[in-house]
Write a protein that holds these residues in place. Structure first.
Motif, PDB file in Angstrom:
ATOM      1  N   PHE A 128       0.812  -1.215   0.000  1.00  0.00           N
ATOM      2  CA  PHE A 128       0.000   0.000   0.000  1.00  0.00           C
ATOM      3  C   PHE A 128       0.845   1.265   0.000  1.00  0.00           C
ATOM      4  N   ARG A 141      -7.206  -4.421  -2.725  1.00  0.00           N
ATOM      5  CA  ARG A 141      -6.827  -3.217  -1.991  1.00  0.00           C
ATOM      6  C   ARG A 141      -8.023  -2.394  -1.527  1.00  0.00           C
ATOM      7  N   GLU A 142      -9.228  -2.664  -2.062  1.00  0.00           N
ATOM      8  CA  GLU A 142     -10.345  -1.753  -1.859  1.00  0.00           C
ATOM      9  C   GLU A 142     -10.736  -1.591  -0.398  1.00  0.00           C
ATOM     10  N   GLU A 145      -8.166   0.540   1.438  1.00  0.00           N
ATOM     11  CA  GLU A 145      -8.144   1.909   0.924  1.00  0.00           C
ATOM     12  C   GLU A 145      -9.431   2.656   1.252  1.00  0.00           C
ATOM     13  N   TYR A 148      -8.612   3.809   4.812  1.00  0.00           N
ATOM     14  CA  TYR A 148      -7.437   4.644   5.044  1.00  0.00           C
ATOM     15  C   TYR A 148      -7.101   5.597   3.902  1.00  0.00           C
ATOM     16  N   ILE A 150      -6.644   6.348  -0.556  1.00  0.00           N
ATOM     17  CA  ILE A 150      -5.905   5.786  -1.678  1.00  0.00           C
ATOM     18  C   ILE A 150      -4.444   5.580  -1.282  1.00  0.00           C
ATOM     19  N   GLY A 151      -3.964   4.387  -1.508  1.00  0.00           N
ATOM     20  CA  GLY A 151      -2.597   4.064  -1.134  1.00  0.00           C
ATOM     21  C   GLY A 151      -2.431   3.750   0.336  1.00  0.00           C
ATOM     22  N   ALA A 152      -3.559   3.837   1.089  1.00  0.00           N
ATOM     23  CA  ALA A 152      -3.527   3.571   2.533  1.00  0.00           C
ATOM     24  C   ALA A 152      -2.426   4.369   3.226  1.00  0.00           C
TER      25      ALA A 152
END
Length: 241
Positions: A128, A141-142, A145, A148, A150-152
């Protein structure tokens, strides 16, 4: 999660970790199991997964048996690598998901203070971080993300910050000082129930109540008579708990 038989080491080197993750990545295509977070330690692993078709047991049996056969052939041994059946917890609330994601992300810290969980190679956290260079194409990843960003990035930043003190954590858990003791007790009891969901030892009602009372007592906000009133106990029973 699953642990090595007799708490023995499961993953002896990086090749065995790579093979295990390759098999984990195949579970979506073979059994419809989405993997949202993972972490491999020396003698156990954790996976946060979603099985829309209720094939989790079948998928885990396939994963563990195939890994065991591969490792046994490589080591020229036979027998079980993992102990019994895997341990699974049903995650139905956003709060529980949040705690599990943090728990998995911080697990590598158990390996020693020199370990950076953000760059730990065998955890989904690095996937992430856009600067890590780690690519895990099968990772969903959804869910992370959505919690947290985008990109966590919020998760990654939080892991790099020093942990708060126990009292600060208790204050955040139990809310404002003006809250009634009954509200704080319910909040602490929920935290104890979440701990049981994470695989801790707080598994029976009496232990959950005792853990909640300990949390509240340590804040020094309420006398034991008030704590007993919230829990339906006498002050002496609170002291015993």
């Amino acid at each position: 999660m699953h642990r090595g038989a007799g708490r023995r080491v499961v993953f002896r080197d990086d090749k065995e970790r790579r093979i295990f993750l390759r098999l984990v990545g195949e579970m979506k295509e073979r059994h419809g199991v989405e993997v949202h977070c993972f972490v491999l330690m020396d003698n156990h692993f954790h996976l946060l997964v979603r099985s829309a078709d209720a094939q989790l047991s079948t998928a885990m049996q396939w994963l563990l048996s195939n890994f065991t056969r591969w490792v046994n052939a490589r080591r020229s041994v036979d027998g079980a690598i993992f102990r019994g059946r895997f341990h699974g917890v049903n995650v139905v609330t956003e709060r529980h998901r949040h705690l599990l994601i943090r728990y998995l992300a911080e697990n590598p810290l158990d390996l020693g203070p020199e370990i950076d969980p953000v760059t730990y190679r065998w955890s989904s956290v690095a996937a992430f971080d856009p600067h890590s260079g780690l690519s895990v194409p099968w990772l969903h990843r959804e869910l992370v993300e959505d919690l947290y960003g985008i990109g966590a990035h919020l998760l990654v930043r939080a892991l790099r910050e020093p942990p708060r003190s126990d009292l600060d954590a208790l204050a955040a858990l139990l809310g404002e000082r003006s809250e009634p003791v009954s509200v704080a007790f319910a909040r602490a009891l929920g935290a104890a129930e979440t701990a049981a969901g994470l695989g801790g030892s707080v598994e029976r009602k009496a232990l959950r109540v005792g853990a909640a009372l300990i949390l509240l007592d340590r804040t020094g906000r309420w006398c034991r008579h008030d704590l007993g009133a919230a829990a339906g106990l006498t002050a002496s029973a609170v002291a015993s708990a």
